[in-house]
Design a protein around this motif. Structure first.
Motif, PDB file in Angstrom:
ATOM      1  N   LYS A  29      28.311 -69.671  11.082  1.00 19.87           N
ATOM      2  CA  LYS A  29      28.940 -70.703  11.899  1.00 19.87           C
ATOM      3  C   LYS A  29      29.946 -71.464  11.055  1.00 19.87           C
ATOM      4  N   CYS A  30      31.138 -71.535  11.595  1.00 19.35           N
ATOM      5  CA  CYS A  30      32.207 -72.240  10.897  1.00 19.35           C
ATOM      6  C   CYS A  30      32.628 -73.436  11.739  1.00 19.35           C
ATOM      7  N   TYR A  31      32.698 -74.593  11.132  1.00 18.55           N
ATOM      8  CA  TYR A  31      33.135 -75.790  11.855  1.00 18.55           C
ATOM      9  C   TYR A  31      34.528 -76.195  11.411  1.00 18.55           C
ATOM     10  N   PRO A  32      35.336 -76.653  12.343  1.00 13.93           N
ATOM     11  CA  PRO A  32      36.599 -77.250  11.929  1.00 13.93           C
ATOM     12  C   PRO A  32      36.312 -78.654  11.371  1.00 13.93           C
TER      13      PRO A  32
ATOM     14  N   ILE B 204      37.606 -82.221  11.111  1.00 12.80           N
ATOM     15  CA  ILE B 204      38.627 -83.093  11.674  1.00 12.80           C
ATOM     16  C   ILE B 204      38.624 -84.388  10.888  1.00 12.80           C
TER      17      ILE B 204
ATOM     18  N   ALA C 270      47.376 -83.456  13.450  1.00 13.79           N
ATOM     19  CA  ALA C 270      46.339 -83.257  14.462  1.00 13.79           C
ATOM     20  C   ALA C 270      46.495 -81.919  15.171  1.00 13.79           C
ATOM     21  N   LEU C 271      47.731 -81.441  15.237  1.00 11.17           N
ATOM     22  CA  LEU C 271      47.970 -80.204  15.970  1.00 11.17           C
ATOM     23  C   LEU C 271      47.819 -78.958  15.107  1.00 11.17           C
ATOM     24  N   ARG C 272      47.831 -79.178  13.795  1.00  8.11           N
ATOM     25  CA  ARG C 272      47.693 -78.011  12.919  1.00  8.11           C
ATOM     26  C   ARG C 272      46.262 -77.504  12.913  1.00  8.11           C
TER      27      ARG C 272
ATOM     28  N   PRO D 179      42.766 -76.983  11.682  1.00  8.05           N
ATOM     29  CA  PRO D 179      42.085 -77.785  10.673  1.00  8.05           C
ATOM     30  C   PRO D 179      41.407 -76.924   9.609  1.00  8.05           C
TER      31      PRO D 179
ATOM     32  N   VAL E  22      23.489 -74.271  22.496  1.00 13.44           N
ATOM     33  CA  VAL E  22      24.354 -75.411  22.741  1.00 13.44           C
ATOM     34  C   VAL E  22      25.754 -75.129  22.213  1.00 13.44           C
ATOM     35  N   THR E  23      25.825 -74.381  21.137  1.00 13.89           N
ATOM     36  CA  THR E  23      27.130 -73.933  20.663  1.00 13.89           C
ATOM     37  C   THR E  23      27.017 -72.447  20.324  1.00 13.89           C
ATOM     38  N   LYS E  24      28.179 -71.831  20.128  1.00 11.89           N
ATOM     39  CA  LYS E  24      28.169 -70.393  19.853  1.00 11.89           C
ATOM     40  C   LYS E  24      28.300 -70.131  18.369  1.00 11.89           C
ATOM     41  N   PRO E  25      27.733 -69.040  17.913  1.00 13.59           N
ATOM     42  CA  PRO E  25      27.960 -68.683  16.510  1.00 13.59           C
ATOM     43  C   PRO E  25      29.400 -68.186  16.322  1.00 13.59           C
ATOM     44  N   THR E  26      29.917 -68.337  15.122  1.00 14.84           N
ATOM     45  CA  THR E  26      31.253 -67.808  14.839  1.00 14.84           C
ATOM     46  C   THR E  26      31.204 -66.290  14.751  1.00 14.84           C
ATOM     47  N   SER E  27      30.131 -65.776  14.153  1.00 16.14           N
ATOM     48  CA  SER E  27      29.905 -64.339  14.209  1.00 16.14           C
ATOM     49  C   SER E  27      28.412 -64.105  14.277  1.00 16.14           C
TER      50      SER E  27
END
Lengths: 271, 389
Positions: free
Chosen positions: B12-15, B17, B31-33, B35, B74-79
């Motif tokens: 799991k990878c989180y951005p 912010i 903010a648009l780039r 993260p 609740v959230t998805k794994p990145t892979s």
């Protein structure tokens, strides 16, 4: 029952069986949302009827009586009703869909349920409001029954059309609005401006023809004019911009549903 | 047997912010780039079988909560992927998805529906849930009026009493007042008996040891250890609480050793199922009155459990080095204990070594010994007499 949480699920795959399993959640979400709006209020459920009456009453008084906006020879309250009702339906569905995720983060960050329930809930509650408003104005429609066109049944199509526009615009915004909180207010400004730029509260007679040609590329123009013609029977030419924008709306709407389903589950990572 | 929870190569990878204080054009562009990224979980795989109670341990930020979030979808794994087979009740981040404006009653039904229990079944269980949470008077209040304890109680009550097949709890087992904790513990033991699979995060090692059949240790997003509770816990605690191997001589460091009348030199301990022995070396000088040595035995949570105190009478004490031997005859039950040393002179605390060492009393090897499933810590000797009535 097997539940998967897979990073590589294809974007076109929907788990419709799961929707059925979780139907009780959807039922509760819709009922609670409707109940909640009238909780901790002085008049309670009376607001269901009070709200449209005040809304229409003020418009009729100011624009019909004082400003004397043209209404194509139809009594102004009757002229106003179809367009303002469908506009309010559209306004409500689109603002509520765009904020459906960010207002339900208390749930979405804690438990799993099909995230598409949230926009469905938004649509259901907006429809509830629309139907009750219609009910309120049955007496007015009855008083002016001579003006009502037999094409009244077409209203159903225009309701679907209103929801289609909302989905194809707002559902894209719903996931983005979690990250950028000003999306919701931006949308509201745009819609507020449109309400007065479109012939919602006045007849298009007062608009220059060139402007109307331009407006025809806005699906909301068709929404307003279509609903009005369905109820009051004035002629409506569905020119080619209508069909082209309808096609675009359909494509955008379907893609938005897939986009939402794909991204709504990871949106809490952006909190 | 089919696993009830499968976790397969989950990452799991989180951005990340960043929140900027100043608002400028560059902050908007920023903010648009895309993260920066933070990997909370790296390639985690395990299987949990029906009826297993698995404890998840690790330091803060090790990825425990993220893993629970992914397993409860609740959230998805990145892979990678997870798969659960059965109705899942999850209490994540020690909280429940309650709507503030809804009443307790309405929230119970919503929570039940989210677990996957049907309405009729919930109506049957409703009274039990309310009385378990002890909220009968407040059940029609909006939840926003609840205290945080009341909320958690209601959340736990729903999760524990709605017959989940999988129970996922993130650090919520130790909420509420004492009476409620006992209730929770009993209900969990009941669920365990009924074959409910559980995945628990807790920092309370005694609880983990008492409840779990198996412990997973996460460290910095990796699955470091997977095994029997006693083994994994002791390794984990030895790292985080500096558990030293028994029977080696430890020297006191200079900063903690000096007092006005004595120096700590070092200590050694020997744990055993029947008896724990601790040796202590001090060097005495300038003493005036009797010296009092004190050992404080703490649980791994830092709660003092017992004190053993020994006085060296004035006439016995001599200048110079001496070795003290403490034999703790009260039987400590299997688990982990932390020791503080204290040295008194003339009733005054002169020196204290906090958490000098942690030791482990091994679990019973013979079946005749008491099974410590209650999380008790000591066994007190008692004599029983009786007469006929």
């Amino acid at each position: 029952m097997v539940y998967q949480n897979n990073s590589t699920r294809n974007w076109w795959q929907f788990n419709l069986r799961e929707f059925w399993q979780y139907r009780e959640v959807l039922r509760l979400l819709v009922i609670r949302q409707i109940q909640l709006r009238y909780r901790q209020t002085l008049f309670g459920m009376v607001w269901v009827f009070l709200d449209p009456i005040i809304n229409i009453g003020v418009f009729t008084l100011i624009f019909g009586r004082f400003a004397k906006l043209p209404s194509e020879g139809i009594p102004y309250p009757l002229f106003l009703l179809p367009s303002i009702l469908i506009w309010n339906l559209f306004l409500q569905t689109s603002t509520q869909i765009s904020s459906c995720l960010s207002t339900h983060l208390y749930l979405a960050s804690k438990v799993y349920f099909p995230r598409l329930f949230l926009p469905i809930q938004a649509i259901a509650t907006a429809l509830f409001d629309f139907l009750t408003s219609l009910l309120v104005f049955v007496p007015i429609f009855f008083i002016y029954r001579d003006y009502i066109s037999p094409t009244l049944g077409l209203l159903v199509w225009w309701v679907i059309y209103a929801i289609l526009i909302s989905i194809s615009i707002s559902l894209w915004l719903a996931t983005v609005a979690v990250r950028f909180r000003d999306i919701g207010s931006l949308l509201r400004y745009v819609l507020r401006i449109m309400q007065f730029g479109l012939p919602v509260i006045y007849s298009q007679e007062i608009m220059p023809t060139q402007y109307i040609h331009l407006l025809q590329w806005n699906p909301l123009y068709w929404l307003v004019m279509g609903t009005r013609s369905a109820i009051l029977g004035n002629t409506l030419n569905l020119t080619y911009p209508f069909w082209l924008t309808l096609l675009a709306l359909l494509v955008s709407g379907v893609l938005a549903v897939f986009w939402f389903e794909q991204h709504a589950h990871t949106v809490i990572d952006w909190l | 047997m089919q696993p009830i929870i499968t976790v397969s190569q989950v990452s799991k990878c989180y951005p990340i912010i960043r929140i900027r204080e100043k608002i400028s054009l560059s902050s908007i562009i920023h903010a648009l780039r895309p993260p920066k990224q933070f990997w909370a979980l790296q390639n985690i795989s395990f299987r949990q079988y029906p009826g297993e109670v698995v404890g998840l341990i690790g330091a803060n930020g090790a990825g425990k909560s993220t893993l629970l979030q992914i397993i409860s979808r609740v959230t998805k794994p990145t892979s990678g992927y997870t798969q659960t087979t059965g109705r899942t009740a999850a209490l994540l981040q020690a909280a429940v998805g309650f709507h503030n404006d809804l009443s307790g009653r309405e929230n119970v039904f919503l929570a039940g529906a989210l677990i996957g229990e049907n309405r009729r079944e919930m109506e049957k269980r409703f009274d039990d849930i309310v009385s378990f949470a002890n909220l009968a008077e407040y059940i029609d209040w909006p939840v926003k009026r609840y205290s945080s304890g009341m909320r958690l109680r209601l959340g736990l009550a729903v999760a524990l009493l709605s017959r989940p097949e999988i129970l996922i709890v993130d650090e919520a087992l130790t909420v509420g007042d004492h009476k409620f904790r006992v209730q929770v513990r009993n209900q969990i033991l009941q669920l365990k008996k009924d074959g409910c699979s559980m995945l628990l995060v807790s920092h309370e090692s005694a609880l983990v040891q008492a409840l779990c059949n198996r412990v997973l240790w996460l460290e910095k997003g990796y699955l470091k250890k997977d095994g029997l509770p006693q083994r994994v816990l002791s390794e984990y605690l030895s790292q985080s609480l500096n558990l030293l191997p028994p029977d080696t001589w430890q020297s006191a460091t200079a900063s903690e050793s000096r007092t006005v009348f004595a120096d700590w030199l070092g200590w050694r301990y020997e744990p055993g199922a029947k008896q724990t022995t601790i040796w202590l070396d001090i060097e005495v000088y300038n003493y005036s009155l009797a010296i009092v040595c004190e050992l404080v035995i703490n649980t791994t949570l830092g709660n003092p459990l017992a004190i053993c105190r020994a006085e060296i009478p004035q006439k016995l004490a001599q200048h110079g080095k001496m070795r003290l031997k403490f034999e703790l005859n009260t039987r400590l039950l299997a688990g982990f204990y932390m020791i503080d040393f204290r040295l008194y002179d003339n009733q005054q605390l002169q020196n204290e070594i906090k958490n000098a060492f942690t030791f482990e009393v091994p679990s019973p090897t013979t079946p005749t010994e008491l099974n410590n499933s209650l999380g008790a810590v000591v066994e007190l000797p008692a004599q029983i007499s009786y007469h006929l009535l």
